[in-house]
Design a protein around this motif. Sequence first.
Motif, PDB file in Angstrom:
ATOM      1  N   GLU A 277       2.950  -8.349  11.607  1.00 55.96           N
ATOM      2  CA  GLU A 277       2.811  -9.705  11.080  1.00 55.96           C
ATOM      3  C   GLU A 277       1.457  -9.846  10.381  1.00 55.96           C
ATOM      4  OE1 GLU A 277       3.215 -12.254  14.419  1.00 55.96           O
ATOM      5  OE2 GLU A 277       5.388 -12.045  14.544  1.00 55.96           O
ATOM      6  N   GLY A 278       1.496 -10.111   9.055  1.00 53.49           N
ATOM      7  CA  GLY A 278       0.272 -10.327   8.301  1.00 53.49           C
ATOM      8  C   GLY A 278      -0.097 -11.795   8.263  1.00 53.49           C
ATOM      9  N   LYS A 294       1.088 -10.384   3.348  1.00 51.62           N
ATOM     10  CA  LYS A 294       2.137  -9.359   3.316  1.00 51.62           C
ATOM     11  C   LYS A 294       1.556  -8.006   2.891  1.00 51.62           C
ATOM     12  CE  LYS A 294       6.559  -7.933   3.094  1.00 51.62           C
ATOM     13  NZ  LYS A 294       6.417  -6.579   2.572  1.00 51.62           N
ATOM     14  N   LYS A 295       0.635  -8.052   1.955  1.00 46.47           N
ATOM     15  CA  LYS A 295      -0.003  -6.823   1.492  1.00 46.47           C
ATOM     16  C   LYS A 295      -0.798  -6.172   2.624  1.00 46.47           C
ATOM     17  CE  LYS A 295      -2.748  -5.078  -2.370  1.00 46.47           C
ATOM     18  NZ  LYS A 295      -3.560  -5.407  -3.568  1.00 46.47           N
ATOM     19  N   ARG A 296      -1.421  -7.004   3.448  1.00 46.45           N
ATOM     20  CA  ARG A 296      -2.167  -6.474   4.603  1.00 46.45           C
ATOM     21  C   ARG A 296      -1.221  -5.792   5.595  1.00 46.45           C
ATOM     22  NH1 ARG A 296      -5.932 -11.940   5.172  1.00 46.45           N
ATOM     23  NH2 ARG A 296      -7.566 -11.246   3.711  1.00 46.45           N
ATOM     24  N   THR A 315       8.921  -3.003  10.232  1.00 48.44           N
ATOM     25  CA  THR A 315       9.197  -4.230   9.467  1.00 48.44           C
ATOM     26  C   THR A 315       7.883  -4.951   9.248  1.00 48.44           C
ATOM     27  OG1 THR A 315      11.381  -4.436  10.492  1.00 48.44           O
ATOM     28  CG2 THR A 315      10.478  -6.396   9.405  1.00 48.44           C
ATOM     29  N   THR A 316       7.648  -5.422   8.017  1.00 49.38           N
ATOM     30  CA  THR A 316       6.430  -6.174   7.717  1.00 49.38           C
ATOM     31  C   THR A 316       6.797  -7.567   7.243  1.00 49.38           C
ATOM     32  OG1 THR A 316       6.355  -5.345   5.450  1.00 49.38           O
ATOM     33  CG2 THR A 316       5.161  -4.067   7.117  1.00 49.38           C
ATOM     34  N   VAL A 317       5.944  -8.523   7.545  1.00 39.50           N
ATOM     35  CA  VAL A 317       6.150  -9.902   7.121  1.00 39.50           C
ATOM     36  C   VAL A 317       4.794 -10.520   6.827  1.00 39.50           C
ATOM     37  CG1 VAL A 317       6.111 -10.741   9.505  1.00 39.50           C
ATOM     38  CG2 VAL A 317       7.223 -12.117   7.731  1.00 39.50           C
TER      39      VAL A 317
END
Length: 354
Positions: A277-278, A294-296, A315-317
């Motif tokens: 989670e960014g 999100k980029k982080r 998974t990224t968000v």
Amino acid sequence: MKLKSLTIALALAATSASSFAAEKEGFFIGAFGDYYDASWENVRGSAGTNVDDSTGWGAEIGYRFNDYWSARLEYADMDFDISNANPAMNATSMDGDRLGIDGLYHINGGPFYGIFGLKKIDITENLTFANVGAGYQHYFTDNFAFNAETSIYQGLDRGYTDVGAKLGLSYLFGKQSSAAEPVKAAPAPATVVPVAVAPVDSDGDNIPDADDQCANTPMTDAVDGTGCTLYEDREVTKSLLVTFPNNASKVAGKYNSGIDQVASFLKEHTDTTVLLEGHSSAVGKAEYNKWLSKKRADAVAAKLIADGIAEDRITTVGLGEERLKNTDNTPAAHAENRRVEAHLKSIERVKVKR
């Protein structure tokens, strides 16, 4: 010389057969002949005087608490051999006294015992010694005993190391309970009586071999009714927190160790996935902050992929400023909010210990 004296005394103690009466308790007194092997050179107060061996006698009084422990006070009248470098001094012996206290441990309540104690020896000066040793005690009757023992004496205020040996007699007051006479076996019956045989349990898990479906179960494992190891489920977790400077998404090197630990956790628990989670601070436009967060998260994901984690398990968000950790409008609060977080959880099957 000292080791030879110790060996002779121990051999003397071991030559007698023992018949020890059980359940000893009470006051005792004793008398003994004493030999003390000393090698003191240029003793204090008598320059040029060397003190050698002593023979003498002594007496002791003590109390036997039970089969295993006793304590005593000891006095010995000592006669030391001496030599003098000063021709004007022609004495060849010197009187001395030894006074001390000992604790005795009777091994398994039997005839052999260990000794530890403290002694004061008064000759040309008053010297303190700690002593340890071993002894043997043979009871002729319930009360009357022969004693043989030897000890090593270590000087506490001067560095002497001496050996002593004692032979004596002691008397234990009070009525003592003797060891029971051996029970004679009854004559064998005319007919053979079947004897029940205990079930064999080779691995010691309390499950007889006939019912044990898991042979050689480790002694540390709890087992079920079939003799197999019991297991239980245990939850394990791992967390990750990476923070970023303002308007940046590059992962600082100081976070590599934490990211590597998450990668190791994922490799060990192959069914586990991770959600990165960014987040951002509330400074700037919300739409830009969501893109940056999100980029982080993607930057941390790239590190995990480089560590060997499959991309489909990550998974990224980007949540932007939607979940601020600190709502204050301060530089410190903004720095706390610029982050990527992950919380992993898995279930391990572990052995139940016995």
